[in-house]
Design a protein around this motif. Structure first.
Motif, PDB file in Angstrom:
ATOM      1  N   TYR A 125       9.928  22.817  -7.479  1.00  0.00           N
ATOM      2  CA  TYR A 125       8.783  23.453  -6.587  1.00  0.00           C
ATOM      3  C   TYR A 125       8.013  23.604  -7.407  1.00  0.00           C
ATOM      4  O   TYR A 125       8.354  24.211  -8.535  1.00  0.00           O
ATOM      5  N   MET A 159      22.194  22.723   1.841  1.00  0.00           N
ATOM      6  CA  MET A 159      20.645  23.240   1.600  1.00  0.00           C
ATOM      7  C   MET A 159      20.627  23.623   3.147  1.00  0.00           C
ATOM      8  O   MET A 159      21.046  22.962   4.104  1.00  0.00           O
ATOM      9  N   GLN A 161      18.510  25.016   5.468  1.00  0.00           N
ATOM     10  CA  GLN A 161      16.823  25.184   5.595  1.00  0.00           C
ATOM     11  C   GLN A 161      16.002  25.699   6.670  1.00  0.00           C
ATOM     12  O   GLN A 161      15.391  26.973   6.536  1.00  0.00           O
ATOM     13  N   VAL A 164      15.044  30.171   5.676  1.00  0.00           N
ATOM     14  CA  VAL A 164      13.714  30.279   5.211  1.00  0.00           C
ATOM     15  C   VAL A 164      12.831  29.898   6.022  1.00  0.00           C
ATOM     16  O   VAL A 164      11.191  29.446   5.434  1.00  0.00           O
ATOM     17  N   PRO A 210       9.468  25.261   5.509  1.00  0.00           N
ATOM     18  CA  PRO A 210       8.289  25.479   4.863  1.00  0.00           C
ATOM     19  C   PRO A 210       8.446  24.302   4.034  1.00  0.00           C
ATOM     20  O   PRO A 210       8.874  23.455   4.030  1.00  0.00           O
ATOM     21  N   ASN A 212       6.738  22.816  -0.691  1.00  0.00           N
ATOM     22  CA  ASN A 212       7.789  22.930  -1.728  1.00  0.00           C
ATOM     23  C   ASN A 212       6.856  23.434  -2.496  1.00  0.00           C
ATOM     24  O   ASN A 212       7.013  23.331  -3.769  1.00  0.00           O
ATOM     25  N   HIS A 215       4.061  31.081  -2.279  1.00  0.00           N
ATOM     26  CA  HIS A 215       2.680  31.641  -3.335  1.00  0.00           C
ATOM     27  C   HIS A 215       3.539  33.369  -3.457  1.00  0.00           C
ATOM     28  O   HIS A 215       3.996  33.897  -2.162  1.00  0.00           O
ATOM     29  N   TRP A 236      14.679  34.049  -2.038  1.00  0.00           N
ATOM     30  CA  TRP A 236      14.567  32.458  -1.533  1.00  0.00           C
ATOM     31  C   TRP A 236      15.062  30.735  -1.946  1.00  0.00           C
ATOM     32  O   TRP A 236      15.342  30.852  -0.575  1.00  0.00           O
ATOM     33  N   LEU A 240      18.233  29.622   0.739  1.00  0.00           N
ATOM     34  CA  LEU A 240      18.182  28.728   0.800  1.00  0.00           C
ATOM     35  C   LEU A 240      19.976  27.330   0.506  1.00  0.00           C
ATOM     36  O   LEU A 240      19.762  26.586   1.025  1.00  0.00           O
TER      37      LEU A 240
END
Lengths: 288, 288
Positions: A125, A159, A161, A164, A210, A212, A215, A236, A240
């Motif tokens: 990431y 995971m 997903q 997030v 989202p 990988n 910001h 985050w 996740l």
DNA sequence: AGCTCTTATGAATCATTGA
DNA sequence: GTCAATGATTCATAAGAGC
């Protein structure tokens, strides 16, 4: 009850209330010796950490020479692997420093070495640091990103997903302005991608997965201790890669940002640090 | 004569008009054999390229197996190094593919191997692809960034940082700072030679240096060629690492995006491709 | 509360100086 | 020579003050 996620996360709040309050354990020492002694094998669901960078923070940690970095790191990664559950993940925040005008290769070497040790390099990431350190040099621009290496021990790691997902379109900005009353929401807005899975249902608007690329700004103007990453970052990855009640480990815990994030999200956490001073700091911070 | 900035459009236009129109050369063949035969040693100021990725584009290029990628690339890098000027730069756009659920390490291996070949790994720019390819997988998110590896042969390569300055994030702040006498003095003193001074006088502090993270959308591939990079990408590096009249080389030219960018900016360019079909495509595109 | 404006500062890097 | 310490450079953001 330590969670206070984005405003009306009702379902999640109920879930967390049903669980016992998250535990936090802090160990003083080097994770290489502390981990096998104090953590059961396979009991950790997620490791998130930002280890001391090569030759940085010398005043605090003694500093590891770039050329010695891999051999310093490997035995610690070995004990971490033993502590990690078969479905667990390991997130390593790191960036190579410049030596003699070029990027040193110790991070590349480390990735290779970790793979030889049995880790799977699932993905890399990109943490885009929106407010990177200023400066001007003749041969390079400001370094504005860091690596977030995702390792796992098996192909079928856990995971989540959906946890997030991000709202799509302009709705996000408009909504966030209304919710900006609390610090928590401000954190989420900073992250740009930290919404919980329930908020999307609550509002009933469209949302998307989202990418990988993350910001996030570095935390600025905080107290006297070195802040590795912003709390939104471990948040985050905890959302996740874990469920409420899971165990999160930060073997280089520093000021304890990972533990704070875990507790807010109803996960149990363990922090290890070689400096007693930082262990004290973590305990203070957790009381808040 | 060698200065060139985004802000200095008038000066730039005059400069370009004074030069002879940029030359474009297209060679059909493998760059490994074409380069030493057709390009003078040390005559190239910048190489920008996006080579065929491992095992991708198999229908077009035959595909290189990830495990064979480094040995395929190295002899080509060797002839490129000979063609490059001592103050030249080499920008390599690449991203490792996922093999068996994890990132393959051939890009890491390639960086190491290129260093052993004498290249200096100056920095790694991050290309954040704002509109990355859609898709969903159980164990990873969409890959939204690629590496832009910057190599050079010497420590004092050419870099025109002023030519890629960007408007300051906060215009009001910039304008206010402009009013401060002390800041103006600081600007003048730190600007140093030639052009920096002119920028300080002309646009004040409304422009800032960029970082090593580039935010650019991918373009739909030019007709008949698989999507390479957007023209803004080679443009940025051409502005940054060359002067008007310099020579730019793309050894895997594909649809010729690099050549288009170079010509627009008044730089001479050379494109090489193994497929006659793509060479034809480039010639068509250049006529436009 | 919502603005505007000020100020401090953060995993930085390079050139120079001195031992 | 090599190595360590010091000074100069620089911008997006948060927190805080003022209206």
């Amino acid at each position: 009850m330590t969670t206070h996620t984005a405003a009306a996360d009702i379902t999640e709040t109920k879930q967390l209330a049903a669980l016992s309050p998250p535990q936090i354990k802090i160990f003083h020492g080097d994770c290489q010796s502390v981990t096998p002694r104090s953590i059961d094998a396979g009991s950790i669901d997620l490791i998130v950490t930002s280890p001391p960078y090569a030759d940085q923070r010398r005043s605090n940690y003694g500093g590891i020479h770039p050329d010695k970095y891999v051999e310093w790191f490997l035995p610690r990664a070995e004990v971490l692997r033993a502590a990690l559950s078969p479905t667990g993940s390991f997130i390593l925040n790191i960036k190579e420093k410049v030596v003699d005008g070029e990027r040193h290769t110790y991070v590349l070497d480390l990735i290779q070495a970790l793979r030889e040790q049995g880790w799977r390099w699932v993905d890399e990431y990109c943490w885009h640091k929106k407010n990177s350190y200023p400066g001007k040099w003749p041969n390079r621009f400001r370094d504005s990103w860091e690596r977030l290496l995702h390792f796992a021990v098996s192909k079928n790691f856990k995971m989540r997903q959906e946890s997030v997902m991000v709202p799509t379109g302009d709705w996000k900005n408009a909504r966030l302005r209304n919710l900006s009353a609390t610090d928590q929401v401000r954190d989420l807005s900073k992250a740009g991608n930290g919404f919980g899975k329930r908020i999307a249902n609550w509002v009933g608007r469209e949302y998307a997965y989202p990418t990988n690329v993350l910001h996030m700004s570095t935390e600025c103007g905080y107290k006297g201790h070195p802040a590795a990453f912003p709390v939104a970052l471990p948040q985050w990855f905890i959302r996740l890669f874990t469920d409420p009640g899971d165990w999160v480990l930060d073997p280089f815990a520093g000021s304890g940002t990972t533990l704070v994030a875990a507790s807010q999200l109803g996960r149990n956490s363990i922090g290890i640090d070689t400096l007693e001073e930082y262990c004290d700091l973590m305990r203070e911070r957790i009381v808040e």
